[in-house]
Design a protein around this motif. Structure first.
Motif, PDB file in Angstrom:
ATOM      1  N   THR A 142      -8.352  -3.539  13.991  1.00  0.00           N
ATOM      2  CA  THR A 142      -9.804  -3.556  14.442  1.00  0.00           C
ATOM      3  C   THR A 142     -10.000  -2.236  14.299  1.00  0.00           C
ATOM      4  N   ASN A 143     -11.712  -2.023  14.595  1.00  0.00           N
ATOM      5  CA  ASN A 143     -12.222  -0.708  14.550  1.00  0.00           C
ATOM      6  C   ASN A 143     -11.439   0.300  15.746  1.00  0.00           C
ATOM      7  N   GLU A 144     -11.305  -0.712  16.735  1.00  0.00           N
ATOM      8  CA  GLU A 144     -10.582   0.069  18.112  1.00  0.00           C
ATOM      9  C   GLU A 144      -9.353   0.457  17.924  1.00  0.00           C
ATOM     10  N   THR A 145      -8.330  -0.503  17.410  1.00  0.00           N
ATOM     11  CA  THR A 145      -7.023   0.103  16.975  1.00  0.00           C
ATOM     12  C   THR A 145      -7.049   1.250  15.896  1.00  0.00           C
ATOM     13  N   MET A 146      -7.740   1.080  15.021  1.00  0.00           N
ATOM     14  CA  MET A 146      -7.795   2.169  14.010  1.00  0.00           C
ATOM     15  C   MET A 146      -8.192   3.498  14.479  1.00  0.00           C
ATOM     16  N   ASP A 184      -9.359 -12.989   7.106  1.00  0.00           N
ATOM     17  CA  ASP A 184      -9.095 -12.162   8.312  1.00  0.00           C
ATOM     18  C   ASP A 184      -8.293 -10.825   7.564  1.00  0.00           C
ATOM     19  N   PHE A 185      -7.640 -10.985   6.548  1.00  0.00           N
ATOM     20  CA  PHE A 185      -7.279  -9.811   5.812  1.00  0.00           C
ATOM     21  C   PHE A 185      -8.206  -8.727   5.174  1.00  0.00           C
ATOM     22  N   LYS A 186      -9.190  -9.383   4.641  1.00  0.00           N
ATOM     23  CA  LYS A 186     -10.252  -8.683   4.435  1.00  0.00           C
ATOM     24  C   LYS A 186     -11.195  -7.920   5.449  1.00  0.00           C
ATOM     25  N   SER A 189      -8.908  -4.919   6.317  1.00  0.00           N
ATOM     26  CA  SER A 189      -8.877  -3.851   5.267  1.00  0.00           C
ATOM     27  C   SER A 189     -10.140  -2.916   5.838  1.00  0.00           C
ATOM     28  N   LYS A 190     -11.492  -3.783   5.910  1.00  0.00           N
ATOM     29  CA  LYS A 190     -12.406  -2.940   6.194  1.00  0.00           C
ATOM     30  C   LYS A 190     -12.349  -2.005   7.376  1.00  0.00           C
ATOM     31  N   ALA A 191     -11.868  -2.660   8.718  1.00  0.00           N
ATOM     32  CA  ALA A 191     -11.379  -1.740   9.731  1.00  0.00           C
ATOM     33  C   ALA A 191     -10.695  -0.636   9.443  1.00  0.00           C
ATOM     34  N   ALA A 192      -9.688  -0.763   8.575  1.00  0.00           N
ATOM     35  CA  ALA A 192      -8.765   0.235   8.352  1.00  0.00           C
ATOM     36  C   ALA A 192      -9.689   1.203   7.448  1.00  0.00           C
ATOM     37  N   ARG A 193     -10.163   0.862   6.232  1.00  0.00           N
ATOM     38  CA  ARG A 193     -10.956   1.791   5.512  1.00  0.00           C
ATOM     39  C   ARG A 193     -12.139   2.425   6.123  1.00  0.00           C
ATOM     40  N   ASP A 194     -12.746   1.702   7.017  1.00  0.00           N
ATOM     41  CA  ASP A 194     -13.682   2.413   7.689  1.00  0.00           C
ATOM     42  C   ASP A 194     -13.514   3.752   8.820  1.00  0.00           C
ATOM     43  N   ASN A 195     -11.805   3.766   8.795  1.00  0.00           N
ATOM     44  CA  ASN A 195     -11.311   4.919   9.676  1.00  0.00           C
ATOM     45  C   ASN A 195     -10.585   6.020   8.842  1.00  0.00           C
ATOM     46  N   PRO A 228      -9.272  -5.326  -4.463  1.00  0.00           N
ATOM     47  CA  PRO A 228     -10.394  -4.499  -4.036  1.00  0.00           C
ATOM     48  C   PRO A 228     -10.214  -4.339  -2.539  1.00  0.00           C
ATOM     49  N   TYR A 229      -9.384  -4.957  -2.000  1.00  0.00           N
ATOM     50  CA  TYR A 229      -9.069  -4.575  -0.521  1.00  0.00           C
ATOM     51  C   TYR A 229      -7.681  -4.120  -0.159  1.00  0.00           C
ATOM     52  N   SER A 230      -7.078  -3.623  -0.951  1.00  0.00           N
ATOM     53  CA  SER A 230      -5.608  -3.022  -0.787  1.00  0.00           C
ATOM     54  C   SER A 230      -5.525  -1.924  -1.676  1.00  0.00           C
ATOM     55  N   ASP A 231      -4.932  -0.680  -1.268  1.00  0.00           N
ATOM     56  CA  ASP A 231      -4.505   0.619  -1.973  1.00  0.00           C
ATOM     57  C   ASP A 231      -3.232   0.467  -2.884  1.00  0.00           C
ATOM     58  N   MET A 232      -2.428  -0.332  -2.373  1.00  0.00           N
ATOM     59  CA  MET A 232      -1.103  -0.606  -3.046  1.00  0.00           C
ATOM     60  C   MET A 232      -0.503  -2.031  -2.928  1.00  0.00           C
ATOM     61  N   PHE A 233       0.225  -2.418  -3.620  1.00  0.00           N
ATOM     62  CA  PHE A 233       1.085  -3.716  -3.431  1.00  0.00           C
ATOM     63  C   PHE A 233       2.443  -3.452  -3.543  1.00  0.00           C
ATOM     64  N   SER A 234       3.068  -4.138  -2.466  1.00  0.00           N
ATOM     65  CA  SER A 234       4.572  -4.634  -2.592  1.00  0.00           C
ATOM     66  C   SER A 234       4.856  -5.915  -2.717  1.00  0.00           C
ATOM     67  N   ILE A 235       5.489  -6.255  -3.684  1.00  0.00           N
ATOM     68  CA  ILE A 235       5.867  -7.734  -3.961  1.00  0.00           C
ATOM     69  C   ILE A 235       7.323  -8.094  -3.531  1.00  0.00           C
ATOM     70  N   ASN A 236       7.416  -8.741  -2.447  1.00  0.00           N
ATOM     71  CA  ASN A 236       8.759  -9.360  -2.043  1.00  0.00           C
ATOM     72  C   ASN A 236       9.101 -10.523  -2.917  1.00  0.00           C
ATOM     73  N   LEU A 237      10.239 -10.689  -3.017  1.00  0.00           N
ATOM     74  CA  LEU A 237      10.867 -11.983  -3.819  1.00  0.00           C
ATOM     75  C   LEU A 237      11.527 -12.574  -2.784  1.00  0.00           C
ATOM     76  N   CYS A 238      11.217 -13.811  -2.860  1.00  0.00           N
ATOM     77  CA  CYS A 238      11.647 -14.803  -1.368  1.00  0.00           C
ATOM     78  C   CYS A 238      13.315 -14.677  -1.597  1.00  0.00           C
TER      79      CYS A 238
END
Ligand code: SF4
Ligand SMILES: [Zn+2]
Length: 346
Positions: A142-146, A184-186, A189-195, A228-238
């Motif tokens: 959230t904005n507070e935690t970030m 929820d993820f979007k 992401s906004k709260a993070a990037r705003d900070n 558009p909401y993530s700076d990088m991806f890590s793909i886990n293989l189940c």
């Protein structure tokens, strides 16, 4: 019966073994990408009271909940875990710290606020640390935690890593039981990037009930839709972790981990559409019966190529790969449709 109830019933039959609370669950060093360059990393998994969602049932493939502490650690014990983990980085001049808790670093029930502040402040004071990444579910971003974290980490880059798993709400709910939505993820992401905090999304290739082809298509769509909401991806293989719903399906021949050819296909297709996206993948357990795999002949080489790609982002890492089992994988992509995701081949 709901999927969560089935997962919870399996969880309730497991026992968490008591262990020292002064040492983290795991700590290891490695290499990762930072601003296009390789950098040493220290990864540590705190032993906390555990993921709140996992304790209530949680995700179908997750066995990490059994890594939590049998009794909740005190603040001093959590700080001892951190100090003991940092000893592994004593030789590094410049490194990145990746913090996992098998839950959420930003959940104050796992890591109390004072402990969070002490850890981040010690990392901020350590001039060798270039970047800190913490794993967390999105409800804690959230904005507070970030702003709270950034008030401590003044000069050090900060990133949140979240297991989005897929951009499909249907698959996240019915195959993974993740308990949050793409929206929820979007918001996180906004709260993070705003900070000025960057975002890493973990995705999951082939959760249960998907055919190999559906899983492959889901990953391509997920990376492109979440870009558009993530700076990088890590793909886990189940892979098959003990005491999980996925393990129960696998024991009955109703689940097979993904082929390594599938992740290569995902990477090639995503990079063709969006060459600048950073995608990494560490094929944990590759080649083993519980892990993602091709055939016995090529699994190790193909997994090494995926790891090499992850630190170079160079598609030529895959150029030399070939094996007879590639034809078999292509057949599986077609035939899997007829078995509703049950494994055709071991
Ligand atoms: S995958 Fe993450 S969110 Fe899901 S139960 Fe495990 S630790 Fe919790
Ligand atoms: Zn092969």
């Amino acid at each position: 019966m709901s999927l969560n109830k089935v997962v919870l019933d399996i969880r309730n039959k497991q026992r968490i073994k008591p262990s020292s609370l002064d040492y983290p669950c795991a700590v290891w060093t490695g290499v990762d990408l930072l601003d296009g360059r390789e950098i040493d990393t220290l990864t540590l998994i705190f032993k906390t009271s555990g993921c709140w969602w996992g304790k209530a049932g949680g995700c179908t493939m997750c066995g990490y909940v059994y890594d939590s502490a049998a009794t909740p650690p005190s603040d001093d014990e959590l700080l001892s875990q951190f100090k003991n983990a940092m000893k592994k980085a004593s030789e590094f001049n410049n490194f990145m710290v990746k913090i996992f808790t098998s839950g959420s670093f930003l959940d104050e029930k796992e890591i109390p606020l004072d402990v969070r502040h002490s850890i981040l402040s010690s990392l901020e004071d350590d001039e060798r640390v270039s970047k800190v990444i913490v794993e967390t579910r999105p409800e804690f971003v959230t904005n507070e935690t970030m702003s709270d974290c950034m008030a401590v980490l003044k000069e050090t880059s900060f990133e949140i890593a979240t297991g989005l798993e897929t951009s499909s709400d249907l698959i996240r709910k019915n195959s993974i039981n993740k308990g949050f939505t793409f929206d929820d993820f979007k918001k996180a992401s906004k709260a993070a990037r705003d900070n000025a905090v960057t975002v890493k999304a973990y995705l999951m290739l082939k959760p249960p009930f998907l055919t190999e082809k559906e899983a492959l298509e889901d990953m391509v769509n997920s990376v492109l839709e979440a870009a558009p909401y993530s700076d990088m991806f890590s793909i886990n293989l189940c892979n098959i972790q003990s005491g999980t719903f996925v393990e129960r399906l696998w024991e009955r021949g109703q689940y097979r981990p993904p082929w390594l050819w599938s992740i290569i296909e995902v990477i090639k297709r995503v990079k063709a559409e969006n060459p600048d996206l950073i995608i990494t993948s560490d094929p944990v357990g590759a080649g083993s019966k519980r892990g993602p795999r091709n055939c016995r002949e090529c699994s190790r080489d193909v997994a090494d190529a995926i790891r090499r790609f992850s630190v170079t982002q160079d598609l030529s890492s895959f150029d030399h790969l070939n094996c007879e089992c590639k034809d078999l994988w292509e057949n599986v992509l077609e035939l899997d449709e007829h078995t509703f995701g049950s494994a055709i081949l071991d």
